[in-house]
Design a protein around this motif. Structure first.
Motif, PDB file in Angstrom:
ATOM      1  N   GLU A 151     176.668  26.670 122.900  1.00 30.71           N
ATOM      2  CA  GLU A 151     175.506  25.803 123.035  1.00 30.71           C
ATOM      3  C   GLU A 151     174.248  26.666 123.004  1.00 30.71           C
ATOM      4  OE1 GLU A 151     175.985  23.724 126.687  1.00 30.71           O
ATOM      5  OE2 GLU A 151     175.870  25.504 127.955  1.00 30.71           O
ATOM      6  N   LEU A 152     173.202  26.118 122.421  1.00 29.62           N
ATOM      7  CA  LEU A 152     171.921  26.812 122.330  1.00 29.62           C
ATOM      8  C   LEU A 152     171.119  26.490 123.587  1.00 29.62           C
ATOM      9  CD1 LEU A 152     169.876  28.429 120.528  1.00 29.62           C
ATOM     10  CD2 LEU A 152     169.018  26.208 119.777  1.00 29.62           C
ATOM     11  N   CYS A 153     170.790  27.531 124.358  1.00 25.68           N
ATOM     12  CA  CYS A 153     170.059  27.346 125.613  1.00 25.68           C
ATOM     13  C   CYS A 153     168.675  27.973 125.512  1.00 25.68           C
ATOM     14  CB  CYS A 153     170.819  27.974 126.778  1.00 25.68           C
ATOM     15  SG  CYS A 153     172.383  27.153 127.140  1.00 25.68           S
ATOM     16  N   ILE A 154     167.660  27.208 125.867  1.00 28.34           N
ATOM     17  CA  ILE A 154     166.284  27.691 125.896  1.00 28.34           C
ATOM     18  C   ILE A 154     165.759  27.500 127.311  1.00 28.34           C
ATOM     19  CG2 ILE A 154     163.958  27.417 124.944  1.00 28.34           C
ATOM     20  CD1 ILE A 154     165.211  26.321 122.397  1.00 28.34           C
ATOM     21  N   LYS A 155     165.359  28.596 127.922  1.00 28.42           N
ATOM     22  CA  LYS A 155     164.907  28.594 129.313  1.00 28.42           C
ATOM     23  C   LYS A 155     165.953  27.975 130.238  1.00 28.42           C
ATOM     24  CE  LYS A 155     159.981  28.547 128.172  1.00 28.42           C
ATOM     25  NZ  LYS A 155     158.683  27.844 128.311  1.00 28.42           N
ATOM     26  N   GLY A 156     167.226  28.326 129.957  1.00 25.53           N
ATOM     27  CA  GLY A 156     168.315  27.879 130.805  1.00 25.53           C
ATOM     28  C   GLY A 156     168.783  26.463 130.566  1.00 25.53           C
ATOM     29  N   GLU A 157     168.158  25.751 129.638  1.00 27.85           N
ATOM     30  CA  GLU A 157     168.507  24.347 129.390  1.00 27.85           C
ATOM     31  C   GLU A 157     169.207  24.210 128.042  1.00 27.85           C
ATOM     32  OE1 GLU A 157     166.301  19.992 128.938  1.00 27.85           O
ATOM     33  OE2 GLU A 157     165.186  21.714 129.744  1.00 27.85           O
ATOM     34  N   SER A 158     170.355  23.522 128.054  1.00 29.24           N
ATOM     35  CA  SER A 158     171.117  23.328 126.819  1.00 29.24           C
ATOM     36  C   SER A 158     170.387  22.366 125.892  1.00 29.24           C
ATOM     37  CB  SER A 158     172.514  22.784 127.143  1.00 29.24           C
ATOM     38  OG  SER A 158     173.243  22.551 125.956  1.00 29.24           O
ATOM     39  N   LYS A 159     170.166  22.818 124.636  1.00 30.13           N
ATOM     40  CA  LYS A 159     169.424  22.019 123.665  1.00 30.13           C
ATOM     41  C   LYS A 159     170.289  21.556 122.488  1.00 30.13           C
ATOM     42  CE  LYS A 159     165.330  22.389 125.626  1.00 30.13           C
ATOM     43  NZ  LYS A 159     164.640  21.194 126.193  1.00 30.13           N
ATOM     44  N   ALA A 160     171.332  22.306 122.152  1.00 33.73           N
ATOM     45  CA  ALA A 160     172.140  21.973 120.979  1.00 33.73           C
ATOM     46  C   ALA A 160     173.519  22.605 121.129  1.00 33.73           C
ATOM     47  CB  ALA A 160     171.463  22.474 119.702  1.00 33.73           C
ATOM     48  N   GLU A 161     174.473  22.086 120.353  1.00 29.56           N
ATOM     49  CA  GLU A 161     175.829  22.624 120.357  1.00 29.56           C
ATOM     50  C   GLU A 161     176.244  22.955 118.922  1.00 29.56           C
ATOM     51  OE1 GLU A 161     178.308  19.743 122.238  1.00 29.56           O
ATOM     52  OE2 GLU A 161     177.606  20.225 124.270  1.00 29.56           O
ATOM     53  N   PHE A 162     177.015  24.055 118.785  1.00 36.99           N
ATOM     54  CA  PHE A 162     177.487  24.478 117.467  1.00 36.99           C
ATOM     55  C   PHE A 162     178.955  24.867 117.567  1.00 36.99           C
ATOM     56  CE2 PHE A 162     172.949  25.754 117.666  1.00 36.99           C
ATOM     57  CZ  PHE A 162     172.461  24.920 116.671  1.00 36.99           C
ATOM     58  N   ASP A 163     179.728  24.475 116.553  1.00 32.87           N
ATOM     59  CA  ASP A 163     181.139  24.882 116.511  1.00 32.87           C
ATOM     60  C   ASP A 163     181.268  26.360 116.148  1.00 32.87           C
ATOM     61  OD1 ASP A 163     181.994  22.357 117.215  1.00 32.87           O
ATOM     62  OD2 ASP A 163     182.269  21.685 115.145  1.00 32.87           O
ATOM     63  N   PHE A 164     180.523  26.786 115.110  1.00 37.32           N
ATOM     64  CA  PHE A 164     180.573  28.193 114.678  1.00 37.32           C
ATOM     65  C   PHE A 164     179.187  28.641 114.218  1.00 37.32           C
ATOM     66  CE2 PHE A 164     184.745  26.394 113.806  1.00 37.32           C
ATOM     67  CZ  PHE A 164     185.587  27.315 114.400  1.00 37.32           C
ATOM     68  N   VAL A 165     178.853  29.889 114.541  1.00 34.70           N
ATOM     69  CA  VAL A 165     177.654  30.530 113.998  1.00 34.70           C
ATOM     70  C   VAL A 165     178.096  31.889 113.463  1.00 34.70           C
ATOM     71  CG1 VAL A 165     175.291  31.265 114.400  1.00 34.70           C
ATOM     72  CG2 VAL A 165     176.245  29.384 115.763  1.00 34.70           C
ATOM     73  N   ILE A 166     177.792  32.148 112.188  1.00 38.48           N
ATOM     74  CA  ILE A 166     178.231  33.377 111.508  1.00 38.48           C
ATOM     75  C   ILE A 166     177.000  34.177 111.088  1.00 38.48           C
ATOM     76  CG2 ILE A 166     179.561  34.300 109.547  1.00 38.48           C
ATOM     77  CD1 ILE A 166     180.905  31.498 109.380  1.00 38.48           C
ATOM     78  N   PHE A 167     177.125  35.499 111.166  1.00 41.90           N
ATOM     79  CA  PHE A 167     176.071  36.380 110.644  1.00 41.90           C
ATOM     80  C   PHE A 167     176.694  37.318 109.626  1.00 41.90           C
ATOM     81  CE2 PHE A 167     173.389  40.272 110.925  1.00 41.90           C
ATOM     82  CZ  PHE A 167     172.201  39.705 110.490  1.00 41.90           C
ATOM     83  N   LYS A 168     176.171  37.266 108.410  1.00 40.68           N
ATOM     84  CA  LYS A 168     176.714  38.107 107.334  1.00 40.68           C
ATOM     85  C   LYS A 168     175.593  38.493 106.386  1.00 40.68           C
ATOM     86  CE  LYS A 168     180.093  39.816 104.675  1.00 40.68           C
ATOM     87  NZ  LYS A 168     179.299  40.395 103.584  1.00 40.68           N
ATOM     88  N   ASP A 169     175.445  39.801 106.152  1.00 37.28           N
ATOM     89  CA  ASP A 169     174.454  40.314 105.198  1.00 37.28           C
ATOM     90  C   ASP A 169     173.063  39.741 105.450  1.00 37.28           C
ATOM     91  OD1 ASP A 169     176.402  41.826 103.973  1.00 37.28           O
ATOM     92  OD2 ASP A 169     176.852  40.327 102.451  1.00 37.28           O
ATOM     93  N   ASN A 170     172.659  39.797 106.703  1.00 35.05           N
ATOM     94  CA  ASN A 170     171.308  39.387 107.109  1.00 35.05           C
ATOM     95  C   ASN A 170     171.056  37.882 106.979  1.00 35.05           C
ATOM     96  OD1 ASN A 170     169.928  41.466 108.282  1.00 35.05           O
ATOM     97  ND2 ASN A 170     168.458  41.736 106.627  1.00 35.05           N
ATOM     98  N   ARG A 230     175.426  30.360 124.355  1.00 35.45           N
ATOM     99  CA  ARG A 230     176.347  30.542 125.480  1.00 35.45           C
ATOM    100  C   ARG A 230     177.636  29.759 125.226  1.00 35.45           C
ATOM    101  NH1 ARG A 230     172.004  29.753 130.452  1.00 35.45           N
ATOM    102  NH2 ARG A 230     170.524  31.357 129.727  1.00 35.45           N
ATOM    103  N   LYS A 231     178.726  30.359 125.617  1.00 34.54           N
ATOM    104  CA  LYS A 231     180.039  29.746 125.397  1.00 34.54           C
ATOM    105  C   LYS A 231     180.163  28.449 126.175  1.00 34.54           C
ATOM    106  CE  LYS A 231     184.109  30.570 123.385  1.00 34.54           C
ATOM    107  NZ  LYS A 231     184.251  30.804 121.939  1.00 34.54           N
ATOM    108  N   ARG A 232     180.592  27.407 125.476  1.00 35.69           N
ATOM    109  CA  ARG A 232     180.853  26.146 126.158  1.00 35.69           C
ATOM    110  C   ARG A 232     182.195  26.213 126.872  1.00 35.69           C
ATOM    111  NH1 ARG A 232     180.208  21.629 121.580  1.00 35.69           N
ATOM    112  NH2 ARG A 232     181.027  23.304 120.290  1.00 35.69           N
ATOM    113  N   THR A 233     182.378  25.376 127.872  1.00 32.40           N
ATOM    114  CA  THR A 233     183.658  25.294 128.561  1.00 32.40           C
ATOM    115  C   THR A 233     184.722  24.854 127.571  1.00 32.40           C
ATOM    116  OG1 THR A 233     182.556  24.681 130.617  1.00 32.40           O
ATOM    117  CG2 THR A 233     184.915  24.232 130.465  1.00 32.40           C
ATOM    118  N   GLN A 234     185.801  25.615 127.514  1.00 31.94           N
ATOM    119  CA  GLN A 234     186.852  25.314 126.552  1.00 31.94           C
ATOM    120  C   GLN A 234     187.512  23.981 126.899  1.00 31.94           C
ATOM    121  OE1 GLN A 234     187.157  27.075 123.981  1.00 31.94           O
ATOM    122  NE2 GLN A 234     189.137  26.693 123.057  1.00 31.94           N
ATOM    123  N   LYS A 235     187.573  23.080 125.921  1.00 28.16           N
ATOM    124  CA  LYS A 235     188.133  21.758 126.167  1.00 28.16           C
ATOM    125  C   LYS A 235     189.651  21.803 126.298  1.00 28.16           C
ATOM    126  CE  LYS A 235     186.412  20.231 122.380  1.00 28.16           C
ATOM    127  NZ  LYS A 235     186.043  19.399 121.209  1.00 28.16           N
TER     128      LYS A 235
END
Length: 534
Positions: free
Chosen positions: A402-421, A243-248
């Motif tokens: 931020e990575l949310c599991i069951k509605g609860e924030s567990k981790a934050e990431f600057d970028f996540v990319i998906f390329k060629d599986n 989920r998108k974090r609030t833009q600083k």
């Protein structure tokens, strides 16, 4: 009046058209052998009235918002994008309450009996107003794991398509989802998709053309073809877990835009390598005319008594002129409240006063970044550069999540990319240091546990990267991991050393944190292309 007379009177209040509209057989309640009471009659009437309106165009028209996707009218099952059950209940009940139920009832009264029926009408109206009989708030109305999925990624051998009466399904064609799915009400083909291996042939969703709109609480992973598992996981991450974090920082001036544009130039990259504390450059470093607009000529005052933890950056002058006074409201020992008074003596010296006798000191002259740039550099600059590169390379990515599991924030990431599986997790730092390498490695050790939890894999297709623009010499503490021959040594004409090495996650065998400090934007772009195999 006995019970039989009561029920006859109650039934006679309403017109035959009203009973027909509700699908009720009034004779069932008038039968002499009937055990119905007046209260039971009105209770049943309220339920039929509620059911009528939940199927009506009046109610359905109120669902045309971003909160609702589609609706099975026969089961009163509405599929929502709202994440919380209470939000769904409140939204639906609020919409239902806006329907003029009382007006409809009055229109269907036998007029001569209006006065006797006022009390009974109020009973029905109050029941509906309170939402007691709204049957569209079950678990099935909550947000599904995914809003939709392409049919060709599914293992159709596990599924069965059943023809469905389109009149029984309402689809929100005005939802923004339509921009991706291209609904066409006149030509669409609809099927109910069921799990044919389940005992009750449980429904997993509705097939509209080549997409399936999923039900709540369907574990879509179990129906995915093995070769599409990572593609499906990427959709799950983007639409469910990340989920998108609030833009600083949203402010972007013309000066900031020009600063970013100049960052594409190699000479500007070299210049920024001379920055100290991400803030200033010594005046001995020459700055080209094109870049001078980003800096001011200041001096630095350091190591003042009682203020040794503070550096003071002040405008430079080449004439004798008062510069700065520092006064404390609370005296320090026997010292004056006026702790320091400083002045420019000339172009080379300042004079400092703690009493009436001046102390001459040579100026430490610097080029300091302008105010908005000094904060922008540490808050968002490097992330913006990376985002521009990823966009130019046409990569599928999300940023600042931020990575949310069951509605609860567990981790934050600057970028996540998906390329060629494959998946790439990027962390961005303005300056790569020994400490933030350690901190990032420690943080990702925890984050990896959460990723393993939601993917149910050992993350063999995941890569973790820490990117820095500048570097600190204390990175040499990691020299044991240095193997790259073109990095980890000084680069000609650059004031900082570029680094590239891998640090293992000791808690996760086979996974590493790839660390790179690359001050040249073009080389950074090549690194990203290389690691993403573009």
């Amino acid at each position: 009046m006995d019970d039989q007379d009561d029920i006859k009177h109650a039934v006679s209040i309403f017109s035959d058209d009203f009973y027909e509209m509700l699908g009720m057989n009034k004779n069932e309640y008038l039968d002499v052998d009937s055990q119905y009471t007046k209260e039971q009659f009105f209770y049943t009437l309220a339920i039929h009235l509620n059911s009528h309106y939940l199927r009506s165009e009046t109610f359905i028209s109120k669902l045309k918002t971003k909160d609702f996707l589609y609706y099975f009218k026969d089961k009163f099952s509405i599929y929502s994008t709202l994440p919380k059950k209470r939000e769904v209940e409140n939204s639906l009940n609020d919409k239902f309450k806006t329907i003029n139920v009382i007006g409809e009832i009055i229109d269907n009264l036998n007029n001569e009996k209006l006065r006797d029926s006022i009390k009974s009408i109020s009973t029905i109206y109050d029941l509906n107003k309170a939402g007691q009989y709204i049957k569209v708030t079950s678990q099935e109305n909550l947000k599904p794991q995914l809003l939709y999925i392409k049919a060709d990624v599914l293992n159709l051998e596990k599924l069965e398509m059943i023809d469905v009466d389109i009149e029984n399904i309402w689809v929100n064609y005005e939802h923004e989802l339509n921009n991706k799915l291209n609904f066409n009400p006149d030509n669409d083909e609809y099927y109910v998709i069921v799990d044919k291996e389940s005992e009750d042939k449980s429904v997993i969703g509705i097939k509209v053309n080549d997409h399936i709109l999923l039900k709540y609480n369907v574990d879509s992973k179990k129906y995915i073809k093995e070769e599409n598992s990572n593609l499906h996981l990427w959709q799950l991450l983007k639409e469910n877990y990340l989920r998108k974090r609030t833009q600083k920082l949203l402010y972007e001036s013309e000066l900031i835009q020009n600063f970013k544009e100049k960052s594409k130039e190699g000479d500007f990259n070299k210049l920024l390598c001379n920055l100290k504390h991400n803030l200033y450059i010594d005046r001995i470093v020459q700055i080209k005319a094109d870049y001078q607009c980003f800096f001011e000529e200041f001096i630095v005052l350091k190591n003042l008594n009682d203020l040794s933890n503070f550096n003071f950056f002040l405008p430079d002058e080449n004439v004798e002129k008062e510069l700065l006074g520092i006064y404390t409201e609370q005296k320090i020992g026997k010292k004056y409240n006026l702790l320091h008074y400083l002045k420019h003596k000339d172009d080379r010296y300042t004079e400092g006063f703690v009493n009436s006798e001046p102390q001459r000191k040579e100026k430490l002259k610097v080029h300091i970044l302008k105010a908005e740039l000094s904060f922008y550099l540490v808050e968002k600059y490097y992330e913006d550069l990376i985002e521009d590169i990823l966009t130019e390379l046409n990569l599928d990515f999300v940023s600042n999540v931020e990575l949310c599991i069951k509605g609860e924030s567990k981790a934050e990431f600057d970028f996540v990319i998906f390329k060629d599986n494959k998946f790439y997790f990027l962390e961005a730092k303005t300056t790569l240091t020994k400490d933030n390498i350690y901190d990032t490695s420690k943080k990702y050790n925890n984050n990896i546990e959460y990723l393993k939890q939601i993917t149910n894999t050992n993350l063999q297709d995941f890569t973790f990267i820490l990117l820095g623009f500048l570097s600190d010499q204390n990175i040499d503490n990691y020299r044991y991991f240095f193997t790259d021959q073109t990095y980890n040594t000084p680069r000609e004409e650059f004031a900082v050393t570029p680094y590239k090495f891998k640090v293992p996650f000791f808690g996760h065998q086979g996974l590493v944190l790839e660390c790179i400090a690359e001050p040249e934007l073009l080389k950074l772009k090549e690194f990203i292309k290389e690691i993403c195999q573009i």
